[in-house]
Design a protein around this motif. Structure first.
Motif, PDB file in Angstrom:
ATOM      1  N   GLY A   1       2.455   8.792   6.986  1.00  0.00           N
ATOM      2  CA  GLY A   1       1.104   8.254   6.783  1.00  0.00           C
ATOM      3  C   GLY A   1       1.088   7.224   5.667  1.00  0.00           C
ATOM      4  O   GLY A   1       2.124   6.633   5.346  1.00  0.00           O
ATOM      5  N   GLY A   2      -0.071   7.036   5.093  1.00  0.00           N
ATOM      6  CA  GLY A   2      -0.223   6.041   4.029  1.00  0.00           C
ATOM      7  C   GLY A   2      -0.870   4.773   4.551  1.00  0.00           C
ATOM      8  O   GLY A   2      -0.733   4.416   5.731  1.00  0.00           O
ATOM      9  N   SER A   3      -1.575   4.080   3.649  1.00  0.00           N
ATOM     10  CA  SER A   3      -2.352   2.912   4.082  1.00  0.00           C
ATOM     11  C   SER A   3      -1.462   1.824   4.661  1.00  0.00           C
ATOM     12  O   SER A   3      -1.795   1.208   5.682  1.00  0.00           O
ATOM     13  N   ALA A   4      -0.285   1.569   4.049  1.00  0.00           N
ATOM     14  CA  ALA A   4       0.574   0.482   4.530  1.00  0.00           C
ATOM     15  C   ALA A   4       1.137   0.800   5.907  1.00  0.00           C
ATOM     16  O   ALA A   4       1.304  -0.092   6.744  1.00  0.00           O
ATOM     17  N   VAL A   5       1.408   2.083   6.160  1.00  0.00           N
ATOM     18  CA  VAL A   5       1.975   2.483   7.459  1.00  0.00           C
ATOM     19  C   VAL A   5       0.944   2.343   8.568  1.00  0.00           C
ATOM     20  O   VAL A   5       1.210   1.743   9.617  1.00  0.00           O
ATOM     21  N   HIS A   6      -0.266   2.913   8.337  1.00  0.00           N
ATOM     22  CA  HIS A   6      -1.310   2.811   9.371  1.00  0.00           C
ATOM     23  C   HIS A   6      -1.659   1.342   9.635  1.00  0.00           C
ATOM     24  O   HIS A   6      -1.839   0.926  10.776  1.00  0.00           O
ATOM     25  N   PHE A   7      -1.763   0.575   8.549  1.00  0.00           N
ATOM     26  CA  PHE A   7      -2.070  -0.842   8.708  1.00  0.00           C
ATOM     27  C   PHE A   7      -1.001  -1.548   9.525  1.00  0.00           C
ATOM     28  O   PHE A   7      -1.298  -2.292  10.467  1.00  0.00           O
ATOM     29  N   ALA A   8       0.252  -1.330   9.150  1.00  0.00           N
ATOM     30  CA  ALA A   8       1.357  -2.065   9.783  1.00  0.00           C
ATOM     31  C   ALA A   8       1.463  -1.751  11.271  1.00  0.00           C
ATOM     32  O   ALA A   8       1.656  -2.654  12.095  1.00  0.00           O
TER      33      ALA A   8
ATOM     34  N   GLY B   1      -3.656  -2.954   0.321  1.00  0.00           N
ATOM     35  CA  GLY B   1      -4.151  -1.616   0.639  1.00  0.00           C
ATOM     36  C   GLY B   1      -4.653  -0.914  -0.606  1.00  0.00           C
ATOM     37  O   GLY B   1      -4.525  -1.423  -1.734  1.00  0.00           O
ATOM     38  N   ASN B   2      -5.205   0.256  -0.399  1.00  0.00           N
ATOM     39  CA  ASN B   2      -5.873   1.013  -1.450  1.00  0.00           C
ATOM     40  C   ASN B   2      -4.897   1.567  -2.490  1.00  0.00           C
ATOM     41  O   ASN B   2      -4.428   2.701  -2.372  1.00  0.00           O
ATOM     42  N   ILE B   3      -4.556   0.733  -3.495  1.00  0.00           N
ATOM     43  CA  ILE B   3      -3.737   1.171  -4.634  1.00  0.00           C
ATOM     44  C   ILE B   3      -4.398   0.673  -5.922  1.00  0.00           C
ATOM     45  O   ILE B   3      -5.452   0.046  -5.863  1.00  0.00           O
ATOM     46  N   GLN B   4      -3.789   0.950  -7.072  1.00  0.00           N
ATOM     47  CA  GLN B   4      -4.371   0.523  -8.349  1.00  0.00           C
ATOM     48  C   GLN B   4      -4.694  -0.978  -8.330  1.00  0.00           C
ATOM     49  O   GLN B   4      -3.853  -1.794  -7.963  1.00  0.00           O
TER      50      GLN B   4
ATOM     51  N   GLY C   1       6.315  -1.356  -0.255  1.00  0.00           N
ATOM     52  CA  GLY C   1       5.929  -0.077  -0.843  1.00  0.00           C
ATOM     53  C   GLY C   1       7.146   0.789  -1.089  1.00  0.00           C
ATOM     54  O   GLY C   1       8.202   0.560  -0.492  1.00  0.00           O
ATOM     55  N   PRO C   2       7.017   1.791  -1.948  1.00  0.00           N
ATOM     56  CA  PRO C   2       8.146   2.629  -2.318  1.00  0.00           C
ATOM     57  C   PRO C   2       8.172   3.950  -1.553  1.00  0.00           C
ATOM     58  O   PRO C   2       7.134   4.490  -1.189  1.00  0.00           O
ATOM     59  N   VAL C   3       9.388   4.448  -1.320  1.00  0.00           N
ATOM     60  CA  VAL C   3       9.550   5.791  -0.759  1.00  0.00           C
ATOM     61  C   VAL C   3      10.639   6.515  -1.552  1.00  0.00           C
ATOM     62  O   VAL C   3      11.391   5.893  -2.313  1.00  0.00           O
ATOM     63  N   GLY C   4      10.714   7.824  -1.371  1.00  0.00           N
ATOM     64  CA  GLY C   4      11.723   8.626  -2.072  1.00  0.00           C
ATOM     65  C   GLY C   4      12.892   8.953  -1.163  1.00  0.00           C
ATOM     66  O   GLY C   4      12.954   8.521  -0.003  1.00  0.00           O
ATOM     67  N   ASP C   5      13.790   9.772  -1.704  1.00  0.00           N
ATOM     68  CA  ASP C   5      14.963  10.201  -0.926  1.00  0.00           C
ATOM     69  C   ASP C   5      14.565  10.991   0.312  1.00  0.00           C
ATOM     70  O   ASP C   5      15.338  11.101   1.271  1.00  0.00           O
ATOM     71  N   ASP C   6      13.373  11.581   0.245  1.00  0.00           N
ATOM     72  CA  ASP C   6      12.930  12.444   1.343  1.00  0.00           C
ATOM     73  C   ASP C   6      12.418  11.659   2.551  1.00  0.00           C
ATOM     74  O   ASP C   6      12.008  12.243   3.547  1.00  0.00           O
TER      75      ASP C   6
ATOM     76  N   GLY D   1       0.841  -1.188   0.000  1.00  0.00           N
ATOM     77  CA  GLY D   1       0.000   0.000   0.000  1.00  0.00           C
ATOM     78  C   GLY D   1       0.872   1.232   0.000  1.00  0.00           C
ATOM     79  O   GLY D   1       2.084   1.148  -0.178  1.00  0.00           O
ATOM     80  N   SER D   2       0.259   2.367   0.212  1.00  0.00           N
ATOM     81  CA  SER D   2       1.022   3.600   0.141  1.00  0.00           C
ATOM     82  C   SER D   2       1.801   3.835   1.434  1.00  0.00           C
ATOM     83  O   SER D   2       1.389   3.467   2.528  1.00  0.00           O
ATOM     84  N   ILE D   3       2.991   4.401   1.236  1.00  0.00           N
ATOM     85  CA  ILE D   3       3.781   4.942   2.349  1.00  0.00           C
ATOM     86  C   ILE D   3       3.866   6.416   2.000  1.00  0.00           C
ATOM     87  O   ILE D   3       4.307   6.757   0.897  1.00  0.00           O
ATOM     88  N   ALA D   4       3.399   7.268   2.868  1.00  0.00           N
ATOM     89  CA  ALA D   4       3.115   8.632   2.417  1.00  0.00           C
ATOM     90  C   ALA D   4       3.517   9.682   3.427  1.00  0.00           C
ATOM     91  O   ALA D   4       3.771   9.397   4.598  1.00  0.00           O
TER      92      ALA D   4
END
Lengths: 305, 305
Positions: free
Chosen positions: A26-33, A122-125, A46-51, A7-10
């Protein structure tokens, strides 16, 4: 026992009548986990950026979450969502969405994720959800989605739903997906596509469980302070599936599913007490147990004296 | 044991996505009385016009309701309401209201009503509610109201609320009355005015009970067919207070209040299955008992295996 979530990691920037926060984890995968980590070992995909800061990874790790499948995309930016809620916290508005590294996300699963006992999509495509489902051997898979996918990618979504054991959506989304205005009939229509378990989430009003044996409804846990509903549905899913995974049976019994609904309700209630992951990040096992019993006391009645 | 109710006796013209009806028997006192008649002797207080048929009086009488205080106003017309519901039945619209004999209604109570053990002040002008409360010796009085009175006659309404033991409102109205956005805090604010029992109705999502001992929440009974929600709140009140009256104690216990919530939920669920009073008019005691047990089964979970 173990659980995989994709799911999303946001980063979420959220404003509610009770305050605002910029770029929270935040993000669905984070709240779920975080929610599921009270019951089971969780693998996050799930993917994250350099930030994405080391402190965020550390938070997940400190809760025993396996972060091996959090893919750091060089030069990329973490998924970003900005939204606000009305005085009626059931009404949310999206002000900005930046897909970032999510735009080209290709799930890569380690053995730990592929062999997890349970899987939460989680809520993704929907197409991504199908690919992950296909790669995993989970004995029970659950799927969340949203109105966007129902409207724009209905057929792939229906195909994805047909490949899971459990569908978890908001009640309005269950009706929208099936084009059936009555919730009980809509849930039956979902079961005809495949899932034998349907959970209709109702925000502050709680959730309903539909199985071939019948239905079970729980009100939300009543709180005097609700600050930010973001992630409540994913925390619910984390409590629900985390508890089921802890039970370790192929086919969860009806009583176990009901207790899972109660744990989902408990985790969601902590989620909304503060912003983002603030409350769940410092939650204790004792607090979970205590509120679980409070929820029972708050919903229980005896048929006669 | 006996129960008095003052409220509207009406003709309702209703359109929902599932059909429409012209000039059905309705009104808060009628829906309340039919529901409460499964538990107790009910005295109905309210005015009707020349257009009110003997068959309507007969329906009430056939359920054991005392109709002595239904005042027939010569040359007058019975209160009339026309409304419709959206596909989401939680959203109602009023298209027409004709007060008729209700415009000059002066409640005249017989001894039976004045001496009733319990009193329900249906949704009418707060000043009328206060006068009736004053005339009655009921050991427990409950009051319903609506957004109209909160907006236009707030102070008299607050005075009326201060004189009853139990307030029954929609959850949004509890918040509006107290100007407190959180329901649990709003219910506490109501208790500071006077009532020791607050019931917040949530439509299809059920209801919440607040007492000094804590709170109790029940989801609505899940139905595959809902045709007309008109009168559901009054049927809830009828089941709730009817059951409490049957218990016959000055101060209902917490477990009794919870069972009353369940009976209210059951009666409301029958109310909405068909138009107006159609379903409740032919309801049997056995059906009430059966659904009461179904509701328990639908909401019950065990803390552990």
């Amino acid at each position: 026992m173990s659980l995989a979530v994709v799911g999303s990691i946001a980063f979420d920037s959220v404003r509610t009548p009770f305050g605002e926060r910029e770029r929270m984890l935040g993000g669905s995968a984070v709240h779920f986990a975080l929610a599921a980590s009270f019951f089971s070992e969780v693998h996050v995909v799930g993917p994250v950026g350099d930030d994405f800061g080391a402190e965020h990874v550390e938070l997940l790790r400190s809760r025993g979450v396996d972060v091996a499948d959090i893919e750091r995309v060089a030069g990329g930016k973490t998924f970003f969502w900005r939204g606000h809620y009305e005085a009626d916290l059931n009404v949310a508005h999206t002000d900005e969405t930046q897909l970032g590294v999510f735009a080209d996300f290709e799930p890569k699963l380690s053995e730990g994720s592929r062999n997890a006992d349970l899987l939460f999509l989680g809520n993704i495509q929907p197409e991504l959800q199908r690919r992950v489902r296909d790669e995993c051997s989970a004995r029970l898979a659950a799927l969340d989605s949203m109105n966007l996918w129902i409207e724009t990618t209905r057929d792939p979504l229906l195909a994805a739903v047909g490949e899971v054991d459990c569908l978890m959506l908001n009640d309005a989304e269950v009706r929208m997906l099936t084009r059936e205005p009555n919730l009980a009939r809509a849930a039956r229509a979902v079961m005809e596509i495949g899932p034998r378990i349907v959970v209709a989430k109702r925000g502050e009003y709680g959730a309903v469980l539909f199985t071939p044996e019948g239905f079970f409804a729980l009100p939300g846990f009543l709180l005097e302070d609700v600050r930010d509903p973001t992630g409540a549905g994913d925390s619910f899913a984390g409590g629900f599936l985390g508890y089921l995974d802890m039970q370790g049976t192929e086919r969860p019994s009806e009583p176990a599913l009901r207790r899972a609904m109660a744990y989902g309700t408990v985790l969601a209630s902590f989620n909304v007490e503060e912003f983002g992951t603030e409350r769940v990040a410092r939650l204790t096992q004792e607090e979970v147990s205590e509120r679980y019993q409070e929820l029972r006391a708050m919903t229980h009645f005896e048929l006669s004296e």
